[in-house]
Design an enzyme around this catalytic site. Structure first.
Site, PDB file in Angstrom:
ATOM      1  CG  HIS A 294      42.505  38.644  42.470  1.00 63.02           C
ATOM      2  ND1 HIS A 294      41.953  38.219  41.282  1.00 63.02           N
ATOM      3  CD2 HIS A 294      41.563  39.429  43.055  1.00 63.02           C
ATOM      4  CE1 HIS A 294      40.728  38.713  41.160  1.00 63.02           C
ATOM      5  NE2 HIS A 294      40.469  39.444  42.220  1.00 63.02           N
ATOM      6  CG  HIS A 295      42.174  43.465  42.945  1.00 60.09           C
ATOM      7  ND1 HIS A 295      42.166  43.183  41.591  1.00 60.09           N
ATOM      8  CD2 HIS A 295      40.911  43.199  43.379  1.00 60.09           C
ATOM      9  CE1 HIS A 295      40.954  42.770  41.237  1.00 60.09           C
ATOM     10  NE2 HIS A 295      40.181  42.772  42.296  1.00 60.09           N
ATOM     11  CB  CYS A 296      47.403  43.107  47.367  1.00 58.25           C
ATOM     12  SG  CYS A 296      48.655  43.935  48.352  1.00 58.25           S
TER      13      CYS A 296
ATOM     14  CG  ASN B 152      45.280  44.523  39.440  1.00 57.71           C
ATOM     15  OD1 ASN B 152      44.563  43.888  40.219  1.00 57.71           O
ATOM     16  ND2 ASN B 152      45.513  45.807  39.582  1.00 57.71           N
TER      17      ASN B 152
END
Length: 356
Positions: free
Chosen positions: A142-144, A186
């Site tokens: 979920h950070h990509c 993010n």
């Protein structure tokens, strides 16, 4: 017209909608030990489920690697080209020595496992809509976002799964992301910043990575936690906000990012949730989805301790014991009286929890 992809070929109906491949696991020359990540976590979860006789190899859906063409549904060509530089991958995975390896080794030993997990999430998206639920034993990067990786996340599998569904599956035009990893999600937030089809709920430790203020603008329901948050407060908040989110907007699919880095003692998460608390949390989310008959896709995301794999397996076994996931239910949809009764019971449990 969407490109042809092997990821959307129908899985055998005898299979559980549980997606995995031995290629998920990252092992080479002990370098994986330089990251707090248990890089064999995914295989261990499957082994525990096999020991408990829930599944067998021929009953799980074999994940396939996402191709460049699949990845380009979200990623820019420029970003994918950057991954051909080992130092870029070293930065994203937070394993500095990777910078010194020839890129063909990095592709095979680091990026191929992550591409296979990404393919698994895309496959599980379609399975969830077909069967009512699906679990990818990996994924949850979920950070990509489309043009930037980070925090061990090299491909935007959550964004990809949702975009694939929007483009290819009739009747899927609204999605809700419930992100319960300890870190702010993010990546998908940046990808869906101005997309009103996607409702994002994110519950995270407000003081840790990535602290992405810009991405926070995409969160429709933001729950920022303090250091050391414990079970009672946490479960209360998750229950209230999951119910609130799904009452505010009934989506066609839920993507549930079930990070286990909320576990007490996690070096990166900074929260203090017990193993039982994690099992209960997953139950709360699945009950909310099943009671509303919303298909749910779960990905396992972050979780950086050796005992994490056992907890994920225990949670899946609990969901099965409660009738929230099973093969029969999977094919017949969620109108199961056993489930309806359990949902009523669990609401009583949670109300009692809040009175304590």
């Amino acid at each position: 017209r969407p490109h042809r992809t092997e990821l959307y070929e129908d899985a055998p109906s005898a299979c559980w909608p549980i997606v995995y491949s031995p290629d998920y696991n990252i092992t080479f020359m002990g370098l994986e030990k330089l990251h707090p990540f248990d890089a064999g976590k995914w295989g261990k979860v499957i082994n525990f489920l096999k020991e408990e006789k829930l599944i067998a190899d021929d009953l799980i859906v074999q994940a396939r690697e996402a191709t460049d063409e699949d990845l380009l549904v979200v990623h820019t060509r420029r970003y994918l080209n950057k991954l051909k530089w080992s130092f870029v991958v070293a930065t994203i995975t937070e394993i500095p020595p990777v910078a010194f390896l020839p890129n063909f080794i990095v592709q095979r030993k680091v990026l191929k496992p992550l591409r296979t997990q990404t393919g698994g999430t895309i496959m599980a998206g379609k399975l969830a809509v077909d069967r009512g639920w699906a679990i990818n034993i990996g994924g949850g990067f979920h950070h990509c976002s489309s043009d930037k990786g980070g925090g061990f996340c090299a491909y935007a599998d959550i964004t990809l799964a949702i975009k694939f569904l929007f483009e290819r599956v009739q009747g899927v035009s609204k999605a809700t992301i419930i992100d319960l990893d300890a870190h702010q999600g993010n990546g998908h937030e940046r990808d869906f910043m101005d997309d009103h089809r996607v409702y994002i709920m994110d519950v995270y430790n407000r003081y840790i990575y990535p602290g992405d203020g810009f991405a926070k603008r995409a969160i429709k329901r933001k729950v920022e936690l303090e250091w050391g948050t414990e079970d009672t407060e946490y479960l209360q908040k998750v229950h209230t906000h999951v119910e609130g989110a799904l009452n505010e907007l009934k989506p066609d699919v839920i993507v549930y990012n079930a990070g286990t880095d909320i576990l007490d003692g996690d070096p990166l998460g900074g929260l203090a949730i017990s193993p039982q608390g994690i099992v209960k949390r997953d139950e709360v989310v699945f009950k909310a989805a099943r009671s509303r008959r919303i298909p749910i896709l779960m990905v396992t995301s972050g979780g950086y301790q050796k005992r994490t794999a056992r907890i994920i397996a225990d949670s899946i076994l609990n969901l099965h014991n409660l009738g929230l996931i099973d093969k029969e239910l999977a094919t017949s949809g969620a109108g199961n009286p056993k489930v309806e009764q359990m949902i009523r019971d669990s609401e009583k449990d949670l109300n009692n929890l809040s009175l304590q």
